[in-house]
Design an enzyme around this catalytic site. Structure first.
Site, mmCIF file in Angstrom:
data_model
loop_
_atom_site.group_PDB
_atom_site.id
_atom_site.type_symbol
_atom_site.label_atom_id
_atom_site.label_comp_id
_atom_site.label_asym_id
_atom_site.label_seq_id
_atom_site.Cartn_x
_atom_site.Cartn_y
_atom_site.Cartn_z
ATOM 1 C CB SER A 1 -3.679 4.672 -4.452
ATOM 2 O OG SER A 1 -4.407 3.512 -4.718
ATOM 3 C CE1 TYR B 1 -8.105 -1.779 -8.497
ATOM 4 C CE2 TYR B 1 -7.431 -3.928 -7.695
ATOM 5 C CZ TYR B 1 -7.238 -2.562 -7.793
ATOM 6 O OH TYR B 1 -6.170 -1.982 -7.170
ATOM 7 C CD GLN C 1 -3.277 -0.584 1.978
ATOM 8 O OE1 GLN C 1 -2.941 -0.248 3.107
ATOM 9 N NE2 GLN C 1 -4.463 -1.054 1.696
#
Ligand code: NAD
Length: 380
Positions: A133, A229, A127
């Site tokens: 992102s 997704y 992450q």
């Protein structure tokens, strides 16, 4: 181990791959970092800020290319630069390996090991390396700021002695990373916000930001893959969303579209009829423009006016916020580099899921199956 930070060459690029705090951390791990003079200028970082943390300064790009072991970049280096790379150098960045794999060939021939930030697997451990992102967050924010600037109305509800100004209505298509940031930003500016997504899980997040989640009954079909997704919808299911969007467009002053399905053209959801339902002066910002666009009238990279509605399909919104876009990107790249470097030396553990998943080329060959397939398709 020598690391170089080069000036990005695209005239539209303002970001820099590593900011001074990341350079300081690399130097702390025993690496030598040299920056090309002016590399951070468009992101408001001076050469002095880099040299203050211990970086060397160079104005001779060719020498940097020829002598560096690791080159973090924002975009793929031009072919002429790739041809000057030190044999076996490591390159990390947004390399667009699936859209433009041919543009990497000169570096492959130099035996470069290339890692694509787009291919970093979206698993919990990665992450802090998720540059997609980070950039989606910046784009979602900036899309709303641009829409507010282009709209001939204000966003908040105002009650004044001269009467009441109604709030703007913003409709967000796709409530992933960019969409949620767009919702939060539009709410902060006082707009009334609605959002649509095929993933039911997005509904709770939309509501927690104070927006209304508009839903359509897709008959219980599976809309999400195992990774969370969106899946590509059947034409019938897509059409149900299109009908809802066409109707909701009538009451929307701004539509921000962000819907994407990984590896596919962006779904066409806002048709011409929907745009024609919007009132004069309304604005559409199509963040899916780089993947073909969610609006039928979008021209990627251009602004189109249709029946008094402005439709803008930006290709690189993060570059319009270069300081924070670079800061987030730099942290993502730095965390990724920490995975490649042990005690200041390269240590490529190709069994590591993140390293393996993001590696495009190694030892003079493309090593990623999807990239090889894309290369064949592009050269066919
Ligand atoms: P994305 O950019 O691929 O797509 C944006 C949004 O469009 C998604 O929410 C998707 O559901 C939606 N969409 C696609 N087709 C649509 C259609 N026909 N109609 C309406 N909406 C449609 O997605 P993203 O923003 O990168 O992220 C999607 C999800 O993955 C989110 O839940 C996000 O939180 C999650 N995610 C997880 C990680 C991680 O675990 N490391 C990282 C990033 C994102």
């Amino acid at each position: 181990m020598r690391v170089a930070i080069l000036k990005e060459t695209s005239p539209l690029e303002t970001r820099v791959a590593l900011m001074p705090d990341a350079v300081k951390s690399l130097i702390g791990q025993g690496m030598q970092v040299t920056i090309e003079s002016g590399c951070g200028a468009r992101a408001s970082v001076s050469d002095e800020e880099y040299t203050r943390v211990g970086a060397n300064l160079s104005t001779v790009r060719g020498e940097l290319l020829a002598n560096s072991d690791v080159i973090p970049v924002v975009n793929v280096l031009p072919e002429a630069d790739q041809a000057k790379l030190k044999s076996g150098a490591v390159m990390v960045g947004f390399l667009r390996p699936l859209d433009g794999p041919g543009a990497l060939q000169a570096a492959v021939s130099r035996g470069a090991t290339m890692f694509s930030m787009e291919l970093v697997p979206r698993i919990t451990r990665a992450q802090s390396m998720d540059a997609l992102s980070s950039m989606a967050t910046v784009a979602g924010y900036k899309a709303v700021i641009m829409a507010a600037e282009m709209l001939p109305r204000m966003f908040p509800l105002l009650m004044t002695a001269a009467g009441t100004v109604p709030p703007a209505h913003v409709f967000v298509l796709g409530a992933g990373v960019a969409g949620l940031q767009a919702i939060a930003t539009a709410r902060r500016l006082g707009a009334v916000v609605e959002a649509y997504d095929v993933r039911a899980a997005a509904g709770e997040q939309v509501k927690s930001l104070g927006a209304k989640f508009v839903e359509v009954d897709l008959g219980g079909i599976q809309t999400e893959d195992k990774g969370g997704y969106a899946k590509e919808l059947t034409p019938e299911a897509l059409e149900l969303g299109v009908q809802l969007i066409t109707k909701t467009a009538k009451t929307s002053d701004v539509i921000i579209t962000t819907a994407q399905v990984p590896g596919r053209r962006a779904p066409l959801m806002l048709r011409k009829e929907g745009v024609e339902n919007m009132r004069l002066g309304s604005v559409v910002i199509d963040l899916a423009a780089p993947a073909g666009g969610n609006c039928e009238l979008t021209k990627p990279g251009e602004t189109v006016v249709h029946n008094g509605v402005t439709i803008f399909g930006p290709l690189n919104l993060p570059a319009t916020v270069p300081v924070h876009a670079s800061q987030l990107y730099s942290r993502n790249v730095n965390t990724f580099l920490a995975l490649l470097l042990k005690k200041g030396e390269l240590n490529l553990d190709m069994n590591d899921e993140i390293i393996k998943g993001s590696c495009v080329a190694h030892g003079g060959q493309i090593v990623n199956e999807r990239v090889s397939a894309a290369l064949k398709a592009h050269s066919a």
